[in-house]
Scaffold this motif. Structure first.
Motif, short mmCIF file in Angstrom:
data_model
loop_
_atom_site.label_atom_id
_atom_site.label_comp_id
_atom_site.label_asym_id
_atom_site.label_seq_id
_atom_site.Cartn_x
_atom_site.Cartn_y
_atom_site.Cartn_z
N ARG A 19 2.72 0.37 -1.03
CA ARG A 19 2.36 -0.71 -0.45
C ARG A 19 1.06 -0.50 0.21
O ARG A 19 -0.01 -1.59 0.18
CB ARG A 19 3.06 -1.02 0.54
N THR A 20 0.62 0.62 0.67
CA THR A 20 -0.54 0.96 1.13
C THR A 20 -1.74 0.64 0.26
O THR A 20 -2.83 -0.05 0.41
CB THR A 20 -0.74 2.45 1.81
N LEU A 21 -1.64 1.30 -0.91
CA LEU A 21 -2.78 1.30 -1.82
C LEU A 21 -2.99 -0.13 -2.24
O LEU A 21 -3.88 -0.67 -2.58
CB LEU A 21 -2.26 2.22 -3.19
N THR A 22 -1.79 -0.86 -2.62
CA THR A 22 -2.14 -2.39 -3.21
C THR A 22 -2.53 -3.38 -2.22
O THR A 22 -3.55 -3.89 -2.42
CB THR A 22 -0.69 -2.81 -3.73
N ARG A 23 -2.29 -3.11 -1.00
CA ARG A 23 -2.95 -3.98 0.18
C ARG A 23 -4.33 -3.40 0.45
O ARG A 23 -5.19 -4.30 0.67
CB ARG A 23 -2.00 -3.79 1.41
N VAL A 24 -4.68 -2.20 0.26
CA VAL A 24 -5.97 -1.83 0.80
C VAL A 24 -6.76 -2.27 -0.58
O VAL A 24 -7.70 -2.74 -0.28
CB VAL A 24 -6.16 -0.33 0.88
N VAL A 25 -6.29 -2.13 -1.74
CA VAL A 25 -7.12 -2.76 -2.95
C VAL A 25 -7.36 -4.30 -2.98
O VAL A 25 -8.68 -4.83 -3.09
CB VAL A 25 -6.35 -2.60 -4.36
N ALA A 26 -6.42 -5.06 -2.27
CA ALA A 26 -6.54 -6.58 -2.23
C ALA A 26 -7.61 -6.93 -1.13
O ALA A 26 -8.51 -7.79 -1.33
CB ALA A 26 -5.08 -7.02 -1.86
N GLU A 27 -7.59 -6.12 0.07
CA GLU A 27 -8.44 -6.31 0.97
C GLU A 27 -9.83 -5.99 0.70
O GLU A 27 -10.88 -6.62 0.91
CB GLU A 27 -7.93 -5.36 2.21
N MET A 28 -10.05 -4.76 -0.30
CA MET A 28 -11.26 -4.61 -0.70
C MET A 28 -11.97 -5.50 -1.62
O MET A 28 -13.10 -5.95 -1.54
CB MET A 28 -11.29 -3.21 -1.31
N ARG A 29 -11.02 -6.23 -2.50
CA ARG A 29 -11.54 -6.98 -3.49
C ARG A 29 -11.84 -8.49 -2.78
O ARG A 29 -13.07 -9.05 -3.01
CB ARG A 29 -10.36 -7.38 -4.36
N TRP A 324 -4.40 -4.68 7.95
CA TRP A 324 -4.71 -4.25 6.62
C TRP A 324 -6.07 -4.09 6.45
O TRP A 324 -6.75 -3.32 5.72
CB TRP A 324 -4.03 -4.80 5.57
N LYS A 325 -6.89 -5.13 7.18
CA LYS A 325 -8.35 -5.39 6.85
C LYS A 325 -9.17 -4.12 7.66
O LYS A 325 -10.25 -3.47 6.94
CB LYS A 325 -8.82 -6.68 7.68
N SER A 326 -8.55 -3.60 8.92
CA SER A 326 -9.27 -2.48 9.43
C SER A 326 -8.86 -1.17 8.69
O SER A 326 -9.87 -0.31 8.43
CB SER A 326 -8.76 -2.55 10.91
N CYS A 327 -7.66 -1.31 8.08
CA CYS A 327 -7.29 0.07 7.12
C CYS A 327 -8.42 0.12 5.89
O CYS A 327 -8.92 1.33 5.71
CB CYS A 327 -5.88 -0.21 6.78
N ALA A 328 -8.46 -1.05 5.48
CA ALA A 328 -9.42 -0.89 3.96
C ALA A 328 -10.84 -0.75 4.64
O ALA A 328 -11.55 0.02 3.75
CB ALA A 328 -9.52 -2.37 3.45
N GLU A 329 -11.16 -1.08 5.55
CA GLU A 329 -12.75 -0.72 6.05
C GLU A 329 -12.75 0.66 6.42
O GLU A 329 -13.79 1.20 6.07
CB GLU A 329 -12.85 -1.39 7.31
N GLU A 330 -11.85 1.03 6.97
CA GLU A 330 -11.86 2.72 7.12
C GLU A 330 -11.69 3.52 6.10
O GLU A 330 -12.66 4.39 5.78
CB GLU A 330 -10.58 3.10 8.09
N PHE A 331 -11.10 2.96 4.90
CA PHE A 331 -11.10 3.66 3.65
C PHE A 331 -12.26 3.48 3.07
O PHE A 331 -12.76 4.84 2.44
CB PHE A 331 -10.00 2.59 2.93
#
Length: 364
Positions: A19-29, A324-331
């Motif tokens: 769930r973490t990886l799929t959501r972060v990938v979606a946010e980055m795209r 999830w947006k802030s999670c992706a930005e941190e990644f």
């Protein structure tokens, strides 16, 4: 940025890592990054011994090489320590490419719970795997401190998020537990020994205990604790409704690094009871959204009853602070891209070498 992620955990697996990886990938795209994911569904696989739901990729080395060549990433992240992660790690070291890694599962404790292997062996492997990483991303300060005590270095924080639109108190009506005695104490996740589910199943609590999920220990626990309601796995809005209709979410795991379900329960307004372990100890204290057991391996029932006194509106408000947006930005901030101009020069040289290897030798 062109970002490549190598992971042994991906859909259709159902867990917090996926769930973490799929959501972060979606946010980055969504943010404009180009993301390529290498995952087990792209390979021939065999089931993980003792846990058939998890698939291990076979012969990953050469296909991962080809994927890197064709995608020409600017940054590489290795999310897991399985066959795909090992192949990507080996290639990055051979080609002198910088990469980052992440620590999603307390692998040494996980293995020790299933096999007669000492913790020291598990930590030796994990230290070896992550040592070349430019940054090792972890979800909580407690996990960072724990890994540093074992000699890990280059650790950076990478928190988590929750879908507050899906996991919402509005789903509390209609009540899906109307035929069960209240209060409802809920657990959601893999029904497996490393999740310490039996610590929840055996609690002496009023009302009803409900366990949502599948896993290798489900049949054993269902036979041993007939008073516990086992629903099997739930997804999407149906899963969110289970969170919302519960009175307390119980998180007995001692091996997780975060516990994404904690935030999902809180998003639904349901307070969380857990042990003083990584995840709960980083999220719950001072939140007014849950309670910790007074002991490290006991007192969970006391924490469950304490949660019944909490204001569900306050619990929901706390969860709204995660996204999830802030999670992706941190990644993305934690990534270590291949520096310019070496990046373009490297991939051009690699393509030229590949052409030379394919070029037929002249006749003698």
């Amino acid at each position: 940025m062109r970002i490549l992620i190598a992971t042994d955990a991906w859909e259709p697996q159902v867990n917090g890592v996926v769930r973490t990886l799929t959501r972060v990938v979606a946010e980055m795209r969504e943010a404009g990054h180009e993301v390529e994911v290498i995952h087990p569904e792209q390979f021939h696989t065999v089931p993980l011994p003792t846990y058939s739901e998890i698939k291990l990729a076979l012969g990953a080395y050469e296909p991962v090489q080809e994927r890197l060549k064709s995608f020409e990433p600017e940054a590489i992240h290795i999310a897991t320590e399985g066959p795909i992660g090992l192949a990507a790690r080996r290639i990055c070291l051979e080609w002198k490419l910088p990469f980052t890694t992440s620590y999603h599962t307390r692998f040494p404790e996980y293995v020790s719970a299933r096999l007669p292997l000492p913790l020291a062996a598990g930590y030796a492997y994990m230290k070896w795997f992550h040592k070349p990483s430019g940054r090792l991303m972890v979800a909580t300060p407690t996990m960072q401190e724990e890994l540093e005590s074992h000699g890990f270095r280059n650790i950076s924080p990478w928190s988590r998020g929750v879908d507050t639109e899906l996991f919402h108190p509005k789903l509390r009506e209609p009540d899906i537990f109307k035929d069960l005695a209240r209060p409802i104490f809920l657990n959601v996740g893999r029904v497996a020994v490393e999740k310490n589910i039996e610590a929840f199943a055996k609690l002496d609590l009023p009302g009803t205990k409900v366990i949502v999920g599948d896993g290798p220990q489900r049949e054993e626990l269902a036979a041993k604790y007939p008073e516990v309601v086992f629903t099997g796995a739930k997804f999407g809005e149906e899963l969110a409704r289970h969170f919302a209709c519960a009175d307390v979410f119980v998180f007995p795991s001692l091996t997780d690094t975060f516990g994404l379900v904690i935030l999902e329960a809180m998003g639904a307004g349901t307070p969380v009871a857990g042990f003083s372990a990584p995840g709960p100890i980083d999220i719950i204290p001072g939140s007014n959204a849950g309670a910790l057991a007074p002991g490290k391996v006991d007192g969970l029932a006391e924490a469950c009853l304490e949660c019944l006194k909490l204001d569900r509106a306050v619990v929901r408000k706390f969860a709204e602070g995660y996204s999830w947006k802030s999670c992706a930005e941190e990644f993305v901030k934690n990534l270590q891209p291949y520096p310019e101009p070496e990046k373009t020069r490297f991939w051009r040289r690699l393509r030229r070498l590949a052409r030379l290897r394919r070029k037929p030798k002249a006749a003698a």
